[in-house]
Write a protein that holds these residues in place. Structure first.
Motif, mmCIF file in Angstrom:
data_model
loop_
_atom_site.group_PDB
_atom_site.id
_atom_site.type_symbol
_atom_site.label_atom_id
_atom_site.label_comp_id
_atom_site.label_asym_id
_atom_site.label_seq_id
_atom_site.Cartn_x
_atom_site.Cartn_y
_atom_site.Cartn_z
ATOM 1 N N UNK A 83 75.040 43.559 -32.735
ATOM 2 C CA UNK A 83 74.136 42.514 -33.200
ATOM 3 C C UNK A 83 72.984 43.175 -33.944
ATOM 4 N N UNK A 84 72.698 42.734 -35.166
ATOM 5 C CA UNK A 84 71.603 43.347 -35.916
ATOM 6 C C UNK A 84 70.235 42.966 -35.374
ATOM 7 N N UNK A 85 70.163 41.858 -34.651
ATOM 8 C CA UNK A 85 68.890 41.417 -34.097
ATOM 9 C C UNK A 85 68.888 41.537 -32.587
ATOM 10 N N UNK A 86 68.110 40.643 -31.961
ATOM 11 C CA UNK A 86 68.101 40.583 -30.505
ATOM 12 C C UNK A 86 69.416 39.951 -30.045
ATOM 13 N N UNK A 87 69.761 40.135 -28.807
ATOM 14 C CA UNK A 87 71.024 39.616 -28.287
ATOM 15 C C UNK A 87 70.846 38.133 -27.957
ATOM 16 N N UNK A 88 71.213 37.263 -28.918
ATOM 17 C CA UNK A 88 71.071 35.818 -28.753
ATOM 18 C C UNK A 88 72.216 35.269 -27.891
ATOM 19 N N UNK A 89 72.373 33.956 -27.860
ATOM 20 C CA UNK A 89 73.393 33.324 -27.006
ATOM 21 C C UNK A 89 74.806 33.761 -27.390
ATOM 22 N N UNK A 90 75.112 33.841 -28.701
ATOM 23 C CA UNK A 90 76.443 34.290 -29.134
ATOM 24 C C UNK A 90 76.696 35.726 -28.703
ATOM 25 N N UNK A 91 75.705 36.579 -28.868
ATOM 26 C CA UNK A 91 75.819 37.977 -28.464
ATOM 27 C C UNK A 91 76.057 38.075 -26.962
ATOM 28 N N UNK A 92 75.296 37.323 -26.185
ATOM 29 C CA UNK A 92 75.451 37.354 -24.730
ATOM 30 C C UNK A 92 76.829 36.864 -24.306
ATOM 31 N N UNK A 93 77.357 35.859 -25.015
ATOM 32 C CA UNK A 93 78.704 35.370 -24.724
ATOM 33 C C UNK A 93 79.739 36.456 -25.012
ATOM 34 N N UNK A 94 79.574 37.195 -26.117
ATOM 35 C CA UNK A 94 80.518 38.270 -26.445
ATOM 36 C C UNK A 94 80.419 39.425 -25.449
ATOM 37 N N UNK A 95 79.216 39.740 -24.966
ATOM 38 C CA UNK A 95 79.060 40.789 -23.948
ATOM 39 C C UNK A 95 79.804 40.382 -22.680
ATOM 40 N N UNK A 96 79.641 39.129 -22.276
ATOM 41 C CA UNK A 96 80.344 38.603 -21.106
ATOM 42 C C UNK A 96 81.857 38.676 -21.321
#
Length: 195
Positions: A83-96
């Motif tokens: 993620x180029x920015x902060x870990x938003x909701x989409x990023x958190x979903x992909x981490x999960x």
């Protein structure tokens, strides 16, 4: 010794030479022909099947994790969330999802790891959550200049399957289904002798 003459008046030696040359040409066609056909099919894109067995976007340009802006020497298959920015909701979903897919590998789970590469520092609350809920998650700083060159017009968080040599294999956006991702990774692990 001269050429043997047949009753019909033809010479046996030229006929043998012609037959030998024909055999040599046929052998060369059998050996070199398929390679020439395959090269032509690849270069000219003819007789290439339209169907595919994977769900993500295939990265076939030899691009590696380092070109993406991530520095690591991980020698296993990796589910890398970027993620180029902060870990938003989409990023958190992909981490999960990356963690769930690794767990879903069952006995092959040790052949893969999951990681997060962020271009900006994570919030303290999310860092605490990662430490508590994702103790095996590897975290990297993302070099934004390199990432923007490699990722091009991609927006938001992305999930990459990276092979043990650091090559990018497949890319997914936040809409990926966990089952599709798991099937793709299982297929890669089945075909792979490395990692």
């Amino acid at each position: 010794m001269g050429a043997v003459m047949h009753p019909s008046g033809t010479s046996e030696v030229p006929r043998r030479r012609w037959r030998g040359r024909l055999q040599l040409i046929l052998i060369l066609l059998v050996v070199v022909g398929p390679m020439m056909l395959a090269t032509g099919m690849y270069k000219l894109q003819f007789w290439v099947p339209e169907s595919r067995s994977y769900h993500g976007e295939l990265i076939g340009n030899g691009q590696g994790r380092a070109e993406l802006g991530v520095s690591t020497d991980e020698a296993r298959w990796q589910l890398l969330v970027s993620t180029p920015g902060d870990c938003d909701a989409d990023c958190q979903q992909l981490v999960y999802l990356a963690r769930q897919v690794q767990i879903g590998l069952g006995r092959d789970a040790a052949r893969a790891s999951h990681a997060l590469a962020a271009g900006q520092p994570l919030s303290e609350a999310y860092q605490a959550r990662l430490a508590r809920e994702y103790p095996q998650l590897q975290r990297y700083a993302l070099e934004l200049a390199q990432y923007s060159r490699a990722a091009g017009s991609l927006k938001g968080a992305q999930l990459w399957i990276v092979d043990p040599h650091g090559n990018l294999v497949l890319r997914y956006d936040a809409r990926v289904k966990g089952k599709d991702l798991l099937n793709d990774l299982r297929h890669l692990l089945k075909l792979s002798n490395i990692g």
